[in-house]
Enzyme design. Sequence first.
Site, PDB file in Angstrom:
ATOM      1  N   GLY A  92       0.834  -1.194   0.000  1.00  0.00           N
ATOM      2  CA  GLY A  92       0.000   0.000   0.000  1.00  0.00           C
ATOM      3  C   GLY A  92       0.867   1.241   0.000  1.00  0.00           C
ATOM      4  O   GLY A  92       1.787   1.370  -0.799  1.00  0.00           O
ATOM      5  N   ASP A  93       0.602   2.177   0.964  1.00  0.00           N
ATOM      6  CA  ASP A  93       1.418   3.383   1.035  1.00  0.00           C
ATOM      7  C   ASP A  93       2.378   3.305   2.223  1.00  0.00           C
ATOM      8  O   ASP A  93       2.829   4.309   2.729  1.00  0.00           O
ATOM      9  CB  ASP A  93       0.522   4.616   1.155  1.00  0.00           C
ATOM     10  N   GLU A  94       2.647   2.100   2.676  1.00  0.00           N
ATOM     11  CA  GLU A  94       3.546   1.907   3.824  1.00  0.00           C
ATOM     12  C   GLU A  94       4.957   1.640   3.344  1.00  0.00           C
ATOM     13  O   GLU A  94       5.189   0.769   2.510  1.00  0.00           O
ATOM     14  CB  GLU A  94       3.092   0.693   4.640  1.00  0.00           C
TER      15      GLU A  94
END
Lengths: 413, 172
Positions: free
Chosen positions: A328-330
């Site tokens: 994801g955006d991690e």
Amino acid sequence: MTGAPPSPQPTLRHLLGQVHRKLILFAVIVAGITMLVSGFLVIHGYAARNLVLIAQTVSYTIEPAIVFGDREAIRSGIASVVGADAVASVEVLDADGRRLATWTRPVSDGMASRLEQAASRLIWPTPVTRDIARNGETIAQVRVRGSAGGIAGYLLSGAIVSLLCLTFTIVVTNLLARRLQDGVLAPLTRIGEVAHAVRTERAFGRRVPVSGLAEIDKLVQDFNSLLEELQGWHTGITRENQELVRQALQDPLTGLGNRAAFEQRLQLVISESVANDTGFAILYLDANRFKAINDVHGHDAGDSILRAIAGRLRLAVRQQDSAFRLGGDEFSVILAPCPSRGHTAAVVSRITEAIEPPMALPDGSTIAMTLSIGLAFYPEDGTDPLDLVRRADKSMYQEKFRRREFGHDESPC
Amino acid sequence: MLRPLLSWVLASAMAPTLAGIPLQGGEDRTARATAQIVTSILEYTRWPTPTNPVQLCVVGPALHAGGLTGLVLSDGRPIQRIPLPAGGPLTIQNCDALYIGRLSQDQARRWTAATRGAAVLTIAEDDPECRSEAMFCLLFQPGSLSFRLSIDAVARSRVRVDPRVLRLAREP
């Protein structure tokens, strides 16, 4: 591979040498025995005829002496005829079986002499007898016993010559056999060396040189072609494996390491820190309001934002640090090893600064992004990877919460 | 090489004591030995023409000729003894062999000279030095009887004596 065998395994060289030696021994012994036996038979035949001849000559010589009744003349007659060492004894008996004269070859008292006498009895078990007749009437009988002297001499010299021949033949054939063994064994040994090198060092590039022997060169050729095929397979498999490993550890979108690579790296860094007694820090990073960008500008825009973040992260961290996209955006960064918290803070602020400039979207517009950054230190926040990750994650969410709460942008480092 | 020589030397050393026909006992024994030696010589003698019987002439007084009667050679030919008077004419026409008894040297030589050119074997009984030009000279020694040889006489004679017999002669 397995434990050492109790007795050493026979080598090809040993086997060849043994066969050669046996062959030589057999051939020379057979030849020697054949020569001795045939020689013995021939010489025995001649000696037997010689004894008959001696008996005849003695008879002829002493006949008048017998008629005259002159025993001394009989004895000297025998002695004048019997010479050399062919005769052991001569006996002259008259018609009534009374002994007229005896001649015995003088013998010494030695061991050799006794042996010779025994051999004489063995070779000539019965004496050669000849009747002396005068006008059809037998007047006496001559008995000649042969001596083994001559034959024993022949046998002895024959045995010595055979022995010398044996020694000479063994030496010469050993040399020849060694040349043969070298000719056969050297190429085989080279094949073995190459096979061993291929197995232990994966030296698929090695080739066995040609030996000049047709059969072995055929084997060498096949072996080399097999090696070539193996080398091809090995190269292909290695390349595929590397590709698979890369795929397994790399995030295809950003080119950063993925979660698996992160976990591997974390484990490695922990073991290094344990070994060197150093510490390090991990960062957890999360793009703020990323879901909104996805929703408003589409997934293309989201992906380009992620790629941009990844590129800036890669530039912001030091060479020895490594950045990952966990999903994801991690994102995550492992800073290794970190001498102090101040140093870590510097890296965090550099990252924050790198992210600040607005990022271009595919539709031409730009957007400014911020990151929530969580931190965990080894070994203060935990020595277990899971603990560290949990701690960093928690720290990141606290930061995110604070941002929402207070709208400010302060790093904890 | 050494051994045959040694045995020959040994044999030679023993020769004087054992040589010839052993003589023990009295005159009878000597006569028998004489008969044997004469017979043996005749055995190995070849005349130019076959002789049967062999005529043995005995001339002069002979001491040991007692056994020279009724002898037969091994091939069956009888030996016929013919006495000749020593002082009579030298009639040897019928003789194949001549046994010369105890005559003087000159007398013996007359007889041997008479046989020259004839096929007559000559044996001298009493000429140990063998100077009477007889072919064979008997040698009576204490204990043994042997003979000597006049090699010239043998060579001149027309009778042939087996060379093996010549080897049995004592050296002068």
